[in-house]
Design a protein around this motif. Structure first.
Motif, mmCIF file in Angstrom:
data_model
loop_
_atom_site.group_PDB
_atom_site.id
_atom_site.type_symbol
_atom_site.label_atom_id
_atom_site.label_comp_id
_atom_site.label_asym_id
_atom_site.label_seq_id
_atom_site.Cartn_x
_atom_site.Cartn_y
_atom_site.Cartn_z
ATOM 1 N N TYR A 40 0.853 -1.190 0.000
ATOM 2 C CA TYR A 40 0.000 0.000 0.000
ATOM 3 C C TYR A 40 0.887 1.238 0.000
ATOM 4 C CZ TYR A 40 -3.399 3.526 1.326
ATOM 5 O OH TYR A 40 -4.180 4.647 1.355
ATOM 6 N N LYS A 41 0.597 2.177 -0.875
ATOM 7 C CA LYS A 41 1.350 3.418 -0.967
ATOM 8 C C LYS A 41 0.569 4.527 -0.273
ATOM 9 C CE LYS A 41 4.107 1.112 -3.577
ATOM 10 N NZ LYS A 41 4.404 -0.114 -2.894
ATOM 11 N N ALA A 42 1.214 5.197 0.676
ATOM 12 C CA ALA A 42 0.562 6.270 1.428
ATOM 13 C C ALA A 42 0.165 7.408 0.499
ATOM 14 C CB ALA A 42 1.492 6.778 2.517
ATOM 15 N N LYS A 43 -0.967 8.027 0.800
ATOM 16 C CA LYS A 43 -1.478 9.137 0.008
ATOM 17 C C LYS A 43 -1.482 10.403 0.855
ATOM 18 C CE LYS A 43 -4.451 6.346 -2.963
ATOM 19 N NZ LYS A 43 -3.876 5.077 -2.620
ATOM 20 N N ASP A 44 -1.578 11.530 0.188
ATOM 21 C CA ASP A 44 -1.648 12.814 0.872
ATOM 22 C C ASP A 44 -2.528 13.736 0.043
ATOM 23 O OD1 ASP A 44 -1.233 14.696 2.811
ATOM 24 O OD2 ASP A 44 0.915 14.909 2.470
ATOM 25 N N VAL A 45 -2.885 14.884 0.606
ATOM 26 C CA VAL A 45 -3.720 15.858 -0.079
ATOM 27 C C VAL A 45 -2.933 17.159 -0.185
ATOM 28 C CG1 VAL A 45 -5.900 17.127 -0.027
ATOM 29 C CG2 VAL A 45 -5.785 14.840 0.924
ATOM 30 N N SER A 46 -2.928 17.730 -1.369
ATOM 31 C CA SER A 46 -2.208 18.984 -1.567
ATOM 32 C C SER A 46 -2.949 19.846 -2.569
ATOM 33 C CB SER A 46 -0.792 18.718 -2.062
ATOM 34 O OG SER A 46 -0.168 19.933 -2.425
ATOM 35 N N SER A 84 -9.539 17.255 -17.020
ATOM 36 C CA SER A 84 -9.329 17.403 -15.590
ATOM 37 C C SER A 84 -9.016 16.056 -14.971
ATOM 38 C CB SER A 84 -10.588 17.994 -14.950
ATOM 39 O OG SER A 84 -10.421 18.124 -13.571
ATOM 40 N N SER A 85 -8.082 16.044 -14.030
ATOM 41 C CA SER A 85 -7.703 14.786 -13.397
ATOM 42 C C SER A 85 -8.749 14.316 -12.404
ATOM 43 C CB SER A 85 -6.342 14.940 -12.705
ATOM 44 O OG SER A 85 -6.417 15.953 -11.721
ATOM 45 N N GLY A 86 -9.467 15.224 -11.766
ATOM 46 C CA GLY A 86 -10.521 14.858 -10.842
ATOM 47 C C GLY A 86 -10.039 14.173 -9.578
ATOM 48 N N THR A 87 -8.806 14.441 -9.152
ATOM 49 C CA THR A 87 -8.267 13.757 -7.990
ATOM 50 C C THR A 87 -8.511 14.516 -6.693
ATOM 51 O OG1 THR A 87 -6.123 14.843 -8.260
ATOM 52 C CG2 THR A 87 -6.428 12.698 -9.348
ATOM 53 N N ASN A 88 -9.056 15.721 -6.755
ATOM 54 C CA ASN A 88 -9.292 16.537 -5.569
ATOM 55 C C ASN A 88 -8.020 16.777 -4.766
ATOM 56 O OD1 ASN A 88 -12.023 16.790 -6.118
ATOM 57 N ND2 ASN A 88 -12.515 14.915 -5.021
ATOM 58 N N GLY A 89 -6.892 16.806 -5.428
ATOM 59 C CA GLY A 89 -5.631 17.087 -4.747
ATOM 60 C C GLY A 89 -5.001 15.891 -4.070
ATOM 61 N N VAL A 90 -5.582 14.707 -4.205
ATOM 62 C CA VAL A 90 -5.040 13.503 -3.578
ATOM 63 C C VAL A 90 -3.959 12.929 -4.486
ATOM 64 C CG1 VAL A 90 -5.565 11.186 -2.723
ATOM 65 C CG2 VAL A 90 -7.235 13.022 -2.455
ATOM 66 N N TYR A 91 -2.807 12.649 -3.903
ATOM 67 C CA TYR A 91 -1.715 12.068 -4.675
ATOM 68 C C TYR A 91 -0.987 11.042 -3.813
ATOM 69 C CZ TYR A 91 1.465 15.035 -1.994
ATOM 70 O OH TYR A 91 2.158 15.626 -0.979
#
Length: 131
Positions: free
Chosen positions: A37-43, A72-79
């Protein structure tokens, strides 16, 4: 005519950001023992940069409107975080960091809710005529 000031709209957007951040942190903590599992963050900064690179999406409702290109990527800043160290099972979640982020986000959320509550109390007072 706008019913609310721009500050209430800004506080609303900040609450949206805090909500997304809470969900991502919760997912990271829940998957702390999941292999690979790869940790995610919001930016917000990363989301804005992605949108600038890909172009902004718009809904064309009339043939006289200009065309918009890009998607649009539509990720809401989650990476997915890339600058992390992986555990022996390929997992990149640091539970101590996640708990710290969770506490920081909770304080941020509480401050926002108190501020927006104060704005609505002020509106309530104005509507009642100061009584």
């Amino acid at each position: 005519m706008k019913l609310f000031s721009n500050s209430i709209t800004t506080l609303e957007r900040a609450l949206d950001y805090s909500s997304v951040k809470q969900k991502v942190i919760s997912q990271n903590i829940a998957n702390a023992d999941t292999p690979n599992y790869k940790a995610k963050d919001v930016s917000f900064k990363n989301m804005l940069q992605q949108e600038k690179e890909l172009g902004l999406n718009a809904c064309k409702t009339d043939s006289r409107h200009f065309d918009f290109y890009g998607s649009s990527s539509g990720t809401n800043g989650v990476y997915t975080r890339n600058d992390v160290q992986y555990n022996h099972n390929g997992n990149s979640v640091d539970v101590d960091k996640e708990m710290s982020d969770l506490a920081t986000n909770q304080i941020y959320y509480n401050a926002l809710t108190e501020r927006i509550s104060g704005k609505f109390q002020t509106l309530h007072s104005v509507i009642k005529g100061g009584r």
